[in-house]
Design an enzyme around this catalytic site. Structure first.
Site, mmCIF file in Angstrom:
data_model
loop_
_atom_site.group_PDB
_atom_site.id
_atom_site.type_symbol
_atom_site.label_atom_id
_atom_site.label_comp_id
_atom_site.label_asym_id
_atom_site.label_seq_id
_atom_site.Cartn_x
_atom_site.Cartn_y
_atom_site.Cartn_z
ATOM 1 N N LYS A 26 0.810 -1.199 0.000
ATOM 2 C CA LYS A 26 0.000 0.000 0.000
ATOM 3 C C LYS A 26 0.854 1.265 0.000
ATOM 4 O O LYS A 26 0.386 2.341 -0.360
ATOM 5 C CB LYS A 26 -0.887 0.061 1.269
ATOM 6 C CG LYS A 26 -1.713 -1.158 1.537
ATOM 7 C CD LYS A 26 -2.607 -0.922 2.777
ATOM 8 C CE LYS A 26 -3.398 -2.159 3.137
ATOM 9 N NZ LYS A 26 -2.753 -2.932 4.225
ATOM 10 N N ASP A 39 7.610 3.085 -2.558
ATOM 11 C CA ASP A 39 7.768 4.222 -1.634
ATOM 12 C C ASP A 39 9.148 4.221 -0.993
ATOM 13 O O ASP A 39 9.797 5.251 -0.917
ATOM 14 C CB ASP A 39 6.654 4.243 -0.560
ATOM 15 C CG ASP A 39 6.575 2.938 0.217
ATOM 16 O OD1 ASP A 39 7.147 1.928 -0.218
ATOM 17 O OD2 ASP A 39 5.931 2.929 1.277
ATOM 18 N N ASP A 46 14.377 -0.626 1.435
ATOM 19 C CA ASP A 46 15.029 -0.796 2.735
ATOM 20 C C ASP A 46 16.081 -1.907 2.576
ATOM 21 O O ASP A 46 17.202 -1.648 2.140
ATOM 22 C CB ASP A 46 13.925 -1.155 3.736
ATOM 23 C CG ASP A 46 14.354 -1.075 5.183
ATOM 24 O OD1 ASP A 46 15.552 -1.204 5.457
ATOM 25 O OD2 ASP A 46 13.495 -0.896 6.058
ATOM 26 N N LYS A 60 17.056 3.652 1.869
ATOM 27 C CA LYS A 60 17.943 3.602 3.035
ATOM 28 C C LYS A 60 19.110 2.694 2.674
ATOM 29 O O LYS A 60 19.076 1.489 2.956
ATOM 30 C CB LYS A 60 17.214 2.985 4.229
ATOM 31 C CG LYS A 60 16.257 3.874 4.950
ATOM 32 C CD LYS A 60 15.771 3.093 6.160
ATOM 33 C CE LYS A 60 14.658 3.772 6.892
ATOM 34 N NZ LYS A 60 14.149 2.912 7.980
ATOM 35 N N PHE A 68 13.251 5.207 11.346
ATOM 36 C CA PHE A 68 11.927 4.721 10.945
ATOM 37 C C PHE A 68 11.061 5.924 10.583
ATOM 38 O O PHE A 68 10.757 6.761 11.429
ATOM 39 C CB PHE A 68 11.278 3.905 12.065
ATOM 40 C CG PHE A 68 10.131 3.072 11.562
ATOM 41 C CD1 PHE A 68 10.312 1.723 11.278
ATOM 42 C CD2 PHE A 68 8.880 3.637 11.359
ATOM 43 C CE1 PHE A 68 9.258 0.952 10.781
ATOM 44 C CE2 PHE A 68 7.818 2.886 10.871
ATOM 45 C CZ PHE A 68 8.015 1.528 10.582
ATOM 46 N N ASP A 112 3.611 3.836 6.576
ATOM 47 C CA ASP A 112 2.864 3.667 7.814
ATOM 48 C C ASP A 112 3.721 3.144 8.948
ATOM 49 O O ASP A 112 4.821 2.632 8.758
ATOM 50 C CB ASP A 112 1.739 2.648 7.606
ATOM 51 C CG ASP A 112 2.271 1.209 7.516
ATOM 52 O OD1 ASP A 112 3.210 0.977 6.743
ATOM 53 O OD2 ASP A 112 1.772 0.338 8.260
ATOM 54 N N ARG A 123 -0.266 7.213 7.118
ATOM 55 C CA ARG A 123 -0.069 7.244 5.667
ATOM 56 C C ARG A 123 -0.504 8.583 5.073
ATOM 57 O O ARG A 123 -0.033 8.979 4.006
ATOM 58 C CB ARG A 123 -0.851 6.112 4.997
ATOM 59 C CG ARG A 123 -0.357 4.707 5.339
ATOM 60 C CD ARG A 123 -0.954 3.694 4.366
ATOM 61 N NE ARG A 123 -0.875 2.316 4.837
ATOM 62 C CZ ARG A 123 0.151 1.499 4.638
ATOM 63 N NH1 ARG A 123 1.212 1.924 3.996
ATOM 64 N NH2 ARG A 123 0.128 0.259 5.077
HETATM 65 C C1 PRP Z 1 7.448 -1.599 2.727
HETATM 66 C C2 PRP Z 1 7.698 -0.746 1.504
HETATM 67 C C3 PRP Z 1 8.390 -1.667 0.564
HETATM 68 C C4 PRP Z 1 9.116 -2.626 1.473
HETATM 69 C C5 PRP Z 1 10.561 -2.257 1.491
HETATM 70 O O1 PRP Z 1 6.246 -2.257 2.545
HETATM 71 O O2 PRP Z 1 6.509 -0.240 0.973
HETATM 72 O O3 PRP Z 1 7.489 -2.362 -0.261
HETATM 73 O O4 PRP Z 1 8.545 -2.506 2.781
HETATM 74 O O5 PRP Z 1 11.269 -3.099 2.348
HETATM 75 P P1 PRP Z 1 12.447 -4.031 1.872
HETATM 76 O O6 PRP Z 1 13.339 -3.241 0.948
HETATM 77 O O7 PRP Z 1 13.141 -4.358 3.172
HETATM 78 O O8 PRP Z 1 11.883 -5.243 1.220
HETATM 79 P P2 PRP Z 1 5.414 -2.901 3.746
HETATM 80 O O9 PRP Z 1 5.747 -4.369 3.822
HETATM 81 O O10 PRP Z 1 5.638 -2.100 4.994
HETATM 82 O O11 PRP Z 1 3.920 -2.800 3.261
HETATM 83 P P3 PRP Z 1 3.032 -1.511 2.893
HETATM 84 O O12 PRP Z 1 3.636 -0.914 1.629
HETATM 85 O O13 PRP Z 1 1.681 -2.107 2.632
HETATM 86 O O14 PRP Z 1 3.054 -0.564 4.049
#
Ligand code: PRP
Length: 190
Positions: free
Chosen positions: A50, A107, A110, A138, A159, A166, A172
């Site tokens: 999302k 978005d 990480d 990051k 964070f 979120d 959000r």
């Molecule tokens: C977050 C973000 C990325 C992912 C990045 O999604 O939107 O898709 O984590 O992390 P990574 O590089 O360590 O894989 P999240 O799982 O929090 O879901 P959301 O987008 O629904 O909030």
């Protein structure tokens, strides 16, 4: 009267890392760059739900070309196996991407595991091209190299929430990116 309050959440938030104005300026720059690079084409913008929904909505309006959109939702398999990079698709794309010029909209990058999985998965579906647009990155948390073709901002290992991101499904709708005062354990987004 103008107020800086956002649903009385301010006391849970630390500094504003990226203001709403700075985000909008960068989104416009990215939109202009994509418009130049994809001249004569109709990029297909895939939103990774999302978190990317706000960025996706703003970015598509900053692109001066005919575009199409689709949505995909993914989740990691939980913290125990997270480093294995296992990701599952919760909602797949509605349409085929074969022959399309795909821009994958994220978005935040990480560890890079989500992006790595999606790039491998989507490239088997024979798009004409496949590039990544990420608002935030990051680099210090990377477990696997991640190719980002259009990058908004590199940020430190804090964070962050807002502009689609979120904590426990909240924040959000903030128009800026802020640091959460009390960092969740591990610092991972999910
Ligand atoms: C977050 C973000 C990325 C992912 C990045 O999604 O939107 O898709 O984590 O992390 P990574 O590089 O360590 O894989 P999240 O799982 O929090 O879901 P959301 O987008 O629904 O909030």
């Amino acid at each position: 009267m103008a107020t800086n309050k956002f649903y009385d959440l301010d006391e849970e938030l630390g500094e504003i890392l990226i203001s709403a104005e700075a985000i909008q300026k960068r989104v416009k720059e990215l939109g202009d760059e994509i418009t130049r690079d994809y001249r004569g084409k109709n990029p297909h913008l895939i939103c990774i739900l999302k978190g990317a929904c706000v960025f996706h909505a703003d970015l598509m309006r900053a692109i001066g070309l005919g575009i199409s959109v689709d949505f995909i939702a993914v989740a990691s398999y939980g913290s125990a196996t997270r480093s294995s990079g296992e990701v599952r698709i919760l909602k797949d794309l509605d349409e085929s991407i074969e022959g399309k010029d795909v821009l994958l909209i994220e978005d935040i990058v990480d560890t890079g595991l989500t992006l790595d999985y999606l790039l491998k998965n989507l490239s088997t579906r024979r798009p004409n091209s496949l590039r990544v647009v990420a608002l935030l990155s990051k680099p210090s948390r990377r477990l696997i190299p991640a190719r980002v073709d259009y990058m908004g901002f590199e940020i430190p290992d804090k964070f962050v929430v807002g502009y689609g991101l979120d904590y426990d499904q909240r924040y959000r709708n903030l128009p800026y990116i802020a640091v959460l005062k009390k960092e969740p354990e591990g610092g991972a987004r999910s």
